[in-house]
Design a protein around this motif. Structure first.
Motif, PDB file in Angstrom:
ATOM      1  N   ALA A 161      52.288  51.101  44.724  1.00 33.62           N
ATOM      2  CA  ALA A 161      52.879  49.897  44.128  1.00 33.62           C
ATOM      3  C   ALA A 161      54.391  50.018  43.960  1.00 33.62           C
ATOM      4  N   GLU A 162      54.910  51.242  44.045  1.00 30.87           N
ATOM      5  CA  GLU A 162      56.359  51.425  43.932  1.00 30.87           C
ATOM      6  C   GLU A 162      57.092  50.948  45.185  1.00 30.87           C
ATOM      7  N   GLU A 163      56.347  50.806  46.278  1.00 32.64           N
ATOM      8  CA  GLU A 163      56.972  50.344  47.518  1.00 32.64           C
ATOM      9  C   GLU A 163      57.278  48.855  47.403  1.00 32.64           C
ATOM     10  N   GLU A 164      58.504  48.510  47.558  1.00 34.07           N
ATOM     11  CA  GLU A 164      58.943  47.133  47.347  1.00 34.07           C
ATOM     12  C   GLU A 164      58.256  46.175  48.328  1.00 34.07           C
ATOM     13  N   GLY A 165      57.748  45.083  47.769  1.00 32.70           N
ATOM     14  CA  GLY A 165      57.143  44.055  48.600  1.00 32.70           C
ATOM     15  C   GLY A 165      55.697  44.278  48.947  1.00 32.70           C
ATOM     16  N   LYS A 166      55.093  45.364  48.456  1.00 36.97           N
ATOM     17  CA  LYS A 166      53.696  45.654  48.763  1.00 36.97           C
ATOM     18  C   LYS A 166      52.787  45.220  47.614  1.00 36.97           C
ATOM     19  N   GLN A 167      51.641  44.639  47.968  1.00 31.10           N
ATOM     20  CA  GLN A 167      50.638  44.235  46.989  1.00 31.10           C
ATOM     21  C   GLN A 167      49.486  45.240  47.031  1.00 31.10           C
ATOM     22  N   ILE A 168      49.129  45.796  45.854  1.00 30.47           N
ATOM     23  CA  ILE A 168      48.126  46.857  45.760  1.00 30.47           C
ATOM     24  C   ILE A 168      46.966  46.376  44.897  1.00 30.47           C
ATOM     25  N   ALA A 169      45.751  46.755  45.297  1.00 32.60           N
ATOM     26  CA  ALA A 169      44.559  46.449  44.509  1.00 32.60           C
ATOM     27  C   ALA A 169      43.762  47.729  44.302  1.00 32.60           C
ATOM     28  N   LEU A 170      43.210  47.894  43.117  1.00 27.91           N
ATOM     29  CA  LEU A 170      42.403  49.064  42.762  1.00 27.91           C
ATOM     30  C   LEU A 170      41.033  48.574  42.301  1.00 27.91           C
ATOM     31  N   LEU A 171      39.990  48.948  43.044  1.00 27.58           N
ATOM     32  CA  LEU A 171      38.627  48.525  42.731  1.00 27.58           C
ATOM     33  C   LEU A 171      37.811  49.722  42.256  1.00 27.58           C
ATOM     34  N   ASP A 172      37.254  49.611  41.070  1.00 27.76           N
ATOM     35  CA  ASP A 172      36.453  50.674  40.453  1.00 27.76           C
ATOM     36  C   ASP A 172      34.975  50.355  40.671  1.00 27.76           C
ATOM     37  N   VAL A 173      34.313  51.099  41.569  1.00 26.01           N
ATOM     38  CA  VAL A 173      32.884  50.875  41.787  1.00 26.01           C
ATOM     39  C   VAL A 173      32.043  51.990  41.170  1.00 26.01           C
ATOM     40  N   LYS A 227      28.530  44.422  45.779  1.00 25.58           N
ATOM     41  CA  LYS A 227      28.658  43.345  46.758  1.00 25.58           C
ATOM     42  C   LYS A 227      29.447  42.179  46.177  1.00 25.58           C
ATOM     43  N   GLN A 228      29.197  41.885  44.906  1.00 26.77           N
ATOM     44  CA  GLN A 228      29.922  40.792  44.253  1.00 26.77           C
ATOM     45  C   GLN A 228      31.408  41.117  44.127  1.00 26.77           C
ATOM     46  N   PHE A 229      31.728  42.367  43.798  1.00 32.32           N
ATOM     47  CA  PHE A 229      33.133  42.782  43.717  1.00 32.32           C
ATOM     48  C   PHE A 229      33.832  42.605  45.062  1.00 32.32           C
ATOM     49  N   LEU A 230      33.161  43.000  46.139  1.00 34.76           N
ATOM     50  CA  LEU A 230      33.779  42.936  47.461  1.00 34.76           C
ATOM     51  C   LEU A 230      33.862  41.508  47.984  1.00 34.76           C
ATOM     52  N   ARG A 231      32.945  40.650  47.543  1.00 33.37           N
ATOM     53  CA  ARG A 231      32.869  39.291  48.092  1.00 33.37           C
ATOM     54  C   ARG A 231      33.571  38.253  47.227  1.00 33.37           C
ATOM     55  N   ASP A 232      33.505  38.409  45.894  1.00 38.28           N
ATOM     56  CA  ASP A 232      33.876  37.311  45.001  1.00 38.28           C
ATOM     57  C   ASP A 232      35.173  37.505  44.222  1.00 38.28           C
ATOM     58  N   VAL A 233      35.853  38.638  44.401  1.00 35.32           N
ATOM     59  CA  VAL A 233      37.119  38.840  43.691  1.00 35.32           C
ATOM     60  C   VAL A 233      38.252  38.220  44.515  1.00 35.32           C
ATOM     61  N   ASP A 234      39.037  37.384  43.869  1.00 39.78           N
ATOM     62  CA  ASP A 234      40.156  36.707  44.540  1.00 39.78           C
ATOM     63  C   ASP A 234      41.402  37.590  44.466  1.00 39.78           C
ATOM     64  N   TRP A 235      41.503  38.540  45.411  1.00 41.49           N
ATOM     65  CA  TRP A 235      42.629  39.469  45.407  1.00 41.49           C
ATOM     66  C   TRP A 235      43.924  38.814  45.891  1.00 41.49           C
ATOM     67  N   GLY A 236      43.791  37.779  46.710  1.00 39.77           N
ATOM     68  CA  GLY A 236      44.975  37.245  47.380  1.00 39.77           C
ATOM     69  C   GLY A 236      45.345  38.145  48.547  1.00 39.77           C
ATOM     70  N   GLU A 237      46.583  38.055  49.002  1.00 40.58           N
ATOM     71  CA  GLU A 237      47.053  38.897  50.108  1.00 40.58           C
ATOM     72  C   GLU A 237      47.354  40.300  49.578  1.00 40.58           C
ATOM     73  N   VAL A 238      46.656  41.293  50.106  1.00 34.04           N
ATOM     74  CA  VAL A 238      46.782  42.671  49.622  1.00 34.04           C
ATOM     75  C   VAL A 238      47.125  43.604  50.782  1.00 34.04           C
ATOM     76  N   ASP A 239      48.068  44.496  50.548  1.00 40.93           N
ATOM     77  CA  ASP A 239      48.432  45.484  51.575  1.00 40.93           C
ATOM     78  C   ASP A 239      47.506  46.690  51.535  1.00 40.93           C
ATOM     79  N   TYR A 240      47.186  47.184  50.318  1.00 42.36           N
ATOM     80  CA  TYR A 240      46.333  48.365  50.175  1.00 42.36           C
ATOM     81  C   TYR A 240      45.282  48.132  49.094  1.00 42.36           C
ATOM     82  N   LEU A 241      44.014  48.313  49.459  1.00 41.91           N
ATOM     83  CA  LEU A 241      42.925  48.295  48.487  1.00 41.91           C
ATOM     84  C   LEU A 241      42.418  49.726  48.328  1.00 41.91           C
ATOM     85  N   ILE A 242      42.501  50.261  47.106  1.00 34.92           N
ATOM     86  CA  ILE A 242      41.983  51.587  46.791  1.00 34.92           C
ATOM     87  C   ILE A 242      40.636  51.411  46.104  1.00 34.92           C
TER      88      ILE A 242
END
Length: 270
Positions: free
Chosen positions: A31-43, A105-120
């Protein structure tokens, strides 16, 4: 998932090796990289620690016409976890496999992340239902690969070898291995001590045997645990720590693998 460019799984064969801690720091670092959108999913359905580590305990999840809205740590760092859906952090999730898989499955299908560069994706320990579900549900998407976390001692490496074989059986590329809790550097005398001696050669020997990259080693630092307990970024709290420098070096070493590993999973073995 079509709006997510890169997807990285964080795995470990054994619990307590710092997998969620690494996932959180990887998200903060990217997330420190300028202009990048990051998402963190806890399964990690039964042990969701990401809300605590990211300082988001008690935050609500809102639902709109486009799905669940994740909780934001920063403008470019979004988080989703089953921990946000519990009445209390002390509530136990007593679910059988099908219900856990349904939530993933619901997390992967129904979360509105928007445009994301990296999903962890922070996964639970082991090689069972949750791992198969994540890989299978993402079988129509491009996954960059997995980062596997271990500690130096053989009792941890033994389970990590199982994790490596799991990845190979389900055709999930391994970006590399991170050796966590790799020595302790005294803040006063600067001498290094091996708290968990690598009796069989540690992660370096294991990676050599399996022909996979060792991304780096993170030394023990009490401030890491303190930052996780208070929900603050270790990068900003202790920027000059040897552990901080190790995290940054590991993230830098991952970039070539992330770019080169994008692939399509053809057959998932269950």
């Amino acid at each position: 998932m079509s709006s997510v460019k890169h997807k990285i799984l964080v795995l470990s064969g054994k619990g307590g090796v710092g997998k969620s801690t690494f996932s959180a720091h990887l998200a903060h670092g990217l997330a420190e990289e300028e202009g990048k959108q990051i998402a963190l999913l806890d399964v990690d359905i039964c042990g969701p620690s990401i809300p605590k580590i990211m300082g988001l305990e008690g935050e609500p999840v809102h639902q709109s016409g486009s799905g669940w809205s994740p909780v934001y740590v920063e403008d470019n760092l979004a988080v989703m976890s089953v921990g946000f859906l519990l009445g209390s952090p002390d509530d136990a999730v007593i679910w059988r496999g099908p219900k856990k898989n349904g939530m993933i499955k619901q997390f992967l299908r129904d979360v509105d992340w928007g445009e994301v560069d990296y999903l962890i994706v922070d996964t639970p320990p082991g090689t069972s239902d949750e791992h198969l579900s994540v890989v299978q549900y993402l079988s129509a998407a491009h996954i960059d690969g997995a980062v596997i976390i271990t500690t130096p001692q053989e009792v941890s490496l033994q389970d990590v070898r199982k994790e490596i074989n799991f990845c190979r059986k389900v055709k999930l590329p391994i970006i590399g291995v991170v050796e966590n809790m790799s020595g302790f550097i005294c803040p006063k005398c600067k001498n290094e001590s091996q708290i968990f001696p690598p009796t069989t050669g540690g992660a370096e020997k294991m990676c050599s045997d399996f022909g996979i990259p060792l991304l780096g080693r993170v030394p023990l630092d009490p401030n890491i645990g303190r930052s996780c307990d208070t929900g603050k970024s270790f990068f900003t709290e202790i920027p000059d720590s040897p552990a901080t420098l190790s995290y940054r070096a590991i993230i830098q070493s991952m970039y070539p693998f992330i770019v080169g590993f994008s692939f399509f999973i053809l057959d998932v073995m269950c």
